[in-house]
Scaffold this active site. Sequence first.
Site, PDB file in Angstrom:
ATOM      1  N   ASP A  41      19.729  -2.873 -10.929  1.00 57.98           N
ATOM      2  CA  ASP A  41      19.964  -2.562 -12.338  1.00 57.98           C
ATOM      3  C   ASP A  41      21.440  -2.464 -12.690  1.00 57.98           C
ATOM      4  OD1 ASP A  41      17.288  -2.401 -13.114  1.00 57.98           O
ATOM      5  OD2 ASP A  41      17.125  -0.481 -12.094  1.00 57.98           O
TER       6      ASP A  41
ATOM      7  N   HIS B 150      18.874   4.160  -4.100  1.00 56.05           N
ATOM      8  CA  HIS B 150      17.542   3.567  -4.047  1.00 56.05           C
ATOM      9  C   HIS B 150      16.746   4.301  -2.987  1.00 56.05           C
ATOM     10  CE1 HIS B 150      14.350   0.572  -3.649  1.00 56.05           C
ATOM     11  NE2 HIS B 150      14.702   0.199  -4.865  1.00 56.05           N
TER      12      HIS B 150
HETATM   13  N1  ACO Z   1      24.169   9.490  -8.439  1.00 55.56           N
HETATM   14  C1  ACO Z   1      24.564  10.604  -7.787  1.00 55.56           C
HETATM   15  N2  ACO Z   1      23.910  11.125  -6.732  1.00 55.56           N
HETATM   16  C2  ACO Z   1      22.807  10.493  -6.306  1.00 55.56           C
HETATM   17  C3  ACO Z   1      22.327   9.327  -6.934  1.00 55.56           C
HETATM   18  C4  ACO Z   1      23.049   8.830  -8.031  1.00 55.56           C
HETATM   19  N3  ACO Z   1      22.654   7.725  -8.667  1.00 55.56           N
HETATM   20  N4  ACO Z   1      21.201   8.912  -6.315  1.00 55.56           N
HETATM   21  C5  ACO Z   1      20.974   9.780  -5.334  1.00 55.56           C
HETATM   22  N5  ACO Z   1      21.939  10.752  -5.316  1.00 55.56           N
HETATM   23  C6  ACO Z   1      22.076  11.834  -4.345  1.00 55.56           C
HETATM   24  C7  ACO Z   1      21.041  12.938  -4.590  1.00 55.56           C
HETATM   25  O1  ACO Z   1      21.524  13.934  -5.454  1.00 55.56           O
HETATM   26  C8  ACO Z   1      20.820  13.444  -3.180  1.00 55.56           C
HETATM   27  O2  ACO Z   1      21.899  14.257  -2.850  1.00 55.56           O
HETATM   28  P1  ACO Z   1      21.686  15.541  -1.865  1.00 55.56           P
HETATM   29  O3  ACO Z   1      21.222  14.987  -0.558  1.00 55.56           O
HETATM   30  O4  ACO Z   1      23.022  16.195  -1.790  1.00 55.56           O
HETATM   31  O5  ACO Z   1      20.647  16.423  -2.527  1.00 55.56           O
HETATM   32  C9  ACO Z   1      20.933  12.188  -2.315  1.00 55.56           C
HETATM   33  O6  ACO Z   1      21.782  11.284  -3.061  1.00 55.56           O
HETATM   34  C10 ACO Z   1      19.614  11.508  -2.031  1.00 55.56           C
HETATM   35  O7  ACO Z   1      18.989  11.165  -3.269  1.00 55.56           O
HETATM   36  P2  ACO Z   1      17.455  11.413  -3.619  1.00 55.56           P
HETATM   37  O8  ACO Z   1      17.319  11.789  -5.060  1.00 55.56           O
HETATM   38  O9  ACO Z   1      16.825  12.329  -2.637  1.00 55.56           O
HETATM   39  O10 ACO Z   1      16.878   9.945  -3.379  1.00 55.56           O
HETATM   40  P3  ACO Z   1      15.536   9.373  -3.956  1.00 55.56           P
HETATM   41  O11 ACO Z   1      15.106   8.345  -3.001  1.00 55.56           O
HETATM   42  O12 ACO Z   1      14.584  10.470  -4.299  1.00 55.56           O
HETATM   43  O13 ACO Z   1      15.982   8.717  -5.347  1.00 55.56           O
HETATM   44  C11 ACO Z   1      16.639   7.148  -6.995  1.00 55.56           C
HETATM   45  C12 ACO Z   1      16.217   7.385  -5.518  1.00 55.56           C
HETATM   46  C13 ACO Z   1      15.589   7.787  -7.942  1.00 55.56           C
HETATM   47  C14 ACO Z   1      16.688   5.656  -7.263  1.00 55.56           C
HETATM   48  C15 ACO Z   1      18.009   7.815  -7.220  1.00 55.56           C
HETATM   49  O14 ACO Z   1      18.965   7.222  -6.350  1.00 55.56           O
HETATM   50  C16 ACO Z   1      18.474   7.705  -8.674  1.00 55.56           C
HETATM   51  O15 ACO Z   1      18.069   8.526  -9.507  1.00 55.56           O
HETATM   52  N6  ACO Z   1      19.341   6.688  -8.995  1.00 55.56           N
HETATM   53  C17 ACO Z   1      19.789   6.458 -10.348  1.00 55.56           C
HETATM   54  C18 ACO Z   1      18.700   5.780 -11.146  1.00 55.56           C
HETATM   55  C19 ACO Z   1      18.539   4.324 -10.781  1.00 55.56           C
HETATM   56  O16 ACO Z   1      19.490   3.573 -10.696  1.00 55.56           O
HETATM   57  N7  ACO Z   1      17.260   3.939 -10.622  1.00 55.56           N
HETATM   58  C20 ACO Z   1      16.921   2.532 -10.316  1.00 55.56           C
HETATM   59  C21 ACO Z   1      16.264   2.440  -8.978  1.00 55.56           C
HETATM   60  S1  ACO Z   1      16.004   0.740  -8.591  1.00 55.56           S
HETATM   61  C22 ACO Z   1      14.712   0.277  -9.491  1.00 55.56           C
HETATM   62  O17 ACO Z   1      13.846   0.994  -9.897  1.00 55.56           O
HETATM   63  C23 ACO Z   1      14.686  -1.105  -9.835  1.00 55.56           C
END
Ligand code: ACO
Length: 441
Positions: free
Chosen positions: A376, A318
Amino acid sequence: MEKVSEAVGAVVRETITVTDNVTGKSLELPVFHATEGPRVADIRRLYRDMGILTYDPGFTSTASCESEITFIDGDEGVLLHRGYAIEDLAEKSDFLEVCYLLLYGSLPNAAEKADFEQTITMHTMVHEQMRTFFSGFRRDAHPMAIMVGVVGAMSAFYHDSTDIHDPHQRMVASHRLIAKMPTIAAMAYKYSIGQPFLYPRNDYSYTENFLHMTFEVPCADKPISPVLSRAMDRIFILHADHEQNASTSTVRLAGSSGANPFACIASGIASLWGPAHGGANEAVLNMLNEIGSKDRIPEYLQKAKDQNDPFRLMGFGHRVYKSYDPRAAVLKKSADEVLDELGVRHEPLLELAMELERIAQEDEYFQDRKLFPNVDFYSGIILRATGFPVSMFTVLFALARTVGWIAQWMEMIEDPVQKIGRPRQLYTGKRRRPYVPLDQR
Ligand code: ACO
């Protein structure tokens, strides 16, 4: 130094000095103290006085507005609506009461609650012509596609509540949106399965009414399960608002130009649809189905960790929560209880999800990045058990989030500091160059 800023209600107690090492110019910027959460530097004078813009893709360090509605402490896993903890609201309140709280700022007394419920109930029917509007969609259209279209089209049906400068019209539009969203969502579902639309019933509560319009048929009585109704109501509460997320910011940005509330909420629905946001609950179930069995979990965790593989663990991570999403904690707790009461004694997907969570939580990659289950992760499992097709999951999210969008939209319209949203950019394209005639290229 302590004064209330002329521009916003937050208190300014100190300043921060920015120095440009190229020109040697310095600028003192006020720092606002939020009621809760980090201090906020007011950078509005930075461009005017120093000619410098700030660069913040994804707005990770930018407060786009002042708000009194919702507070999140991502490190501690805290979510408050108007100061009330989400756990308390989920356990002790009901969805319409939370709607009142978000819209008006305080919990209603008994008379206010009854009055609000009556107002919402009186707005649940949609314009009769909307029924024919649905037949323009393909039967296999995704219900979110229908929602974007139909909610946007409300501005063509309810002209008397599109004047955003009239507080009464704004409130009528808010009531209409909260009241009609379940009717439109249920119609989208009924249309997709080829069943007749059902009219709302005034003797049902908000959530019972939605379940009635979704699952009942005109030819037979099918009583609404109180357990199901309560579980659904709780899911609505957990999704009601969440500060300045992508869809809420979209609603505010659309609204900042003066667009009508129905068009703004349609833009929020479009933004919510994406798998990185509200579409994640659908994506979680698809992912769990794809994984299929516990022995394949390590393989999928490996894919999630591989930076060259676009696969992400859906329902994990998140932007703000760097600890357990409190909404996921409530849902996880109630998942077993709900499934049990629904007569689902053994839900393999729930067991798979719990095992996936357990293994991921022990993994260094997820620990280092503070990736925890979000709301979710467990909602889809409950929703599927209640009989909703996966394609309806994000629709339910949109239904519940409508009140948050509309409360935030109203707050923005009433904010004296409000301006049209217009971010700047870091331009890295070509410099001005002469046009080359076609025969010389
Ligand atoms: N699985 C694997 N790796 C992940 C995940 C994941 N679900 N989420 C983040 N990471 C990793 C990224 O690759 C990144 O790694 P790095 O530092 O080595 O490059 C690190 O964790 C940080 O992640 P970011 O993408 O920079 O975080 P951001 O805040 O941009 O993204 C998000 C947040 C979009 C929610 C992301 O965690 C994601 O795509 N999760 C899966 C989708 C999801 O469940 N969305 C629902 C969000 S809640 C809502 O809307 C109700």
